[in-house]
Enzyme design. Sequence first.
Site, PDB file in Angstrom:
ATOM      1  N   GLN A   1       4.002   7.275   2.606  1.00 17.19           N
ATOM      2  CA  GLN A   1       3.296   6.422   3.550  1.00 17.19           C
ATOM      3  C   GLN A   1       3.084   5.049   2.920  1.00 17.19           C
ATOM      4  OE1 GLN A   1       1.586   7.894   6.977  1.00 17.19           O
ATOM      5  NE2 GLN A   1       3.749   8.047   6.445  1.00 17.19           N
TER       6      GLN A   1
ATOM      7  N   TRP B   1       0.830  -1.201   0.000  1.00 19.24           N
ATOM      8  CA  TRP B   1       0.000   0.000   0.000  1.00 19.24           C
ATOM      9  C   TRP B   1       0.865   1.251   0.000  1.00 19.24           C
ATOM     10  CZ3 TRP B   1      -5.045   1.899   0.294  1.00 19.24           C
ATOM     11  CH2 TRP B   1      -5.203   3.179   0.846  1.00 19.24           C
TER      12      TRP B   1
ATOM     13  N   ASP C   1       0.276   9.012   1.174  1.00 17.50           N
ATOM     14  CA  ASP C   1       0.850  10.347   1.063  1.00 17.50           C
ATOM     15  C   ASP C   1       2.346  10.380   0.744  1.00 17.50           C
ATOM     16  OD1 ASP C   1      -1.623  10.661   2.176  1.00 17.50           O
ATOM     17  OD2 ASP C   1      -0.941  11.708   3.962  1.00 17.50           O
TER      18      ASP C   1
ATOM     19  N   ASP D   1       1.101  15.334  10.857  1.00 19.19           N
ATOM     20  CA  ASP D   1       1.542  15.854   9.559  1.00 19.19           C
ATOM     21  C   ASP D   1       2.415  17.110   9.654  1.00 19.19           C
ATOM     22  OD1 ASP D   1      -0.175  13.832   8.736  1.00 19.19           O
ATOM     23  OD2 ASP D   1      -1.824  15.211   8.303  1.00 19.19           O
TER      24      ASP D   1
END
Length: 494
Positions: A66, A47, A50, A169
């Site tokens: 990510q 997977w 970001d 973030d």
Amino acid sequence: MKTTRAARPHPEPTPEHGTDHASFPYPDTDYQEDNRGQFHFSTRSGWMNDPTGLIHYRGTYHLYYQHNPHGLAWDTMHWGHATSPDLIHWQQQPIALSPMIHPGELFTGGGVVDIDNTSGLKDGAHDPIVVFSGTQGVRMFYSLDGGYTFTPYDDGRIVALPNGTESRDPKVFRHETTGRWVMVVWSDDHGNGVDFFVSTDLRVWERTSRFAADWLFECPDLTPMEPSDAPGTIRYVLRDARGSYVVGDFDGREFRTTWQEPRTITRNTGGPGGDYYAAQSFQNMPDGRLVTIGWQGGNHGTIWTGNASFPVQQRLVATPAGPQVWSTPIDELHLLRRSSTAFGPRLLSPDAARRLLADQAATLFELEIVIDVRSSSARRFALRLRTDHDGGAVRDIAYDMDTGRLDGYDLPAADDGSVSIRLLADRGQLDIFGADGAFYEALNVDFGSGACGDGLQLTCDGTLMLRSLSLHQLTSIWPDGATRESGHGVWLCR
């Protein structure tokens, strides 16, 4: 960014995970699976969401992202890693941050190159590369080998703590006027907004202010930009994960703007897993460009999920409606061009328009077209992509002359009466640009699997004054993909 509010437990070590995050056993692939982009980066397997910690260092671009290497859905975030010499050709690298090694939740964050060794961490030939991540408090990690392996700073203690119950973030950049580092972090303190921190050494951070806005959710990025109508001056663009943005001023401690409502980077906006989300800008660019990459969550196959958007260069352009962020493909795109066909000015009837591209086969391509609206009787024209012998097409890109709308979104003709459109078509992606970047749409479109053709068609409902049309066949960024071509010299429909 995270896609769920629920906490995720860290997995216990297993033979599959191992204890050495750097040697994760990615399965073999030639990157030729159905629907996998051939010039939009995707992780080797697992997977991807970001982009995070994007930097340039000594001739190499580092794309961290990510990543869940153990499955096709969001879970147990790592920082995946890829490198490139040109922002086009990417090579998968070992995992950079792993929850087996690095403390905290390794969600989206930012990275910088500490060229002046303000952190005092330098030990050897390389400048420290420092990245930040974490939820409910920011943690710091540093690399002394050029960005390949990272050490938790001070055993992973929290170096900055925003107010509120949730935060994540962090994005960091150098504020040249004050000579300090600035961190912007999303938090839910009395609603959506961002906290600002400053530091002289990247290790000790002072909270200075907060900018609150209902629209401002996740993955903030604050970027200095030079307006087109005021060379030598700097404005600041504050954006969030959905590509919403406002333009204002930043004095090194506080951000201010007179804007009441944000604009958007792309015409199509959405949430996590959509066609465009969580774009981030590169730090330490050698030429001063502002280049961003986002996450496209709609592309997937049997061994991977998600891809990066194609890198775009952004600039702040003065318009009658105020300053706007315009986006265009990076110039390095020309490195992928392997053949080109050009058509000069001509007045096309509907039949002539349909025949214009009849002998062109294209699956990986860049197409540029300029139409003179004033000299055309047609009220609508369309570019039909991946057409077959039965008249079908995978996707139509239409322009309505009466409403001035491209693909359903506003794009008025220029002052000289022209409409310019630029397309990038990949197996699982379609990028649409208009008017030199005033229009930008990043899409996941499944061109690569199922029944489809490799034709192109231009259609119109009246005479169409074509000023120019250029078709550039593009090659794959993956080494094994460059030889998989049909007799037309273009990609086979898989």
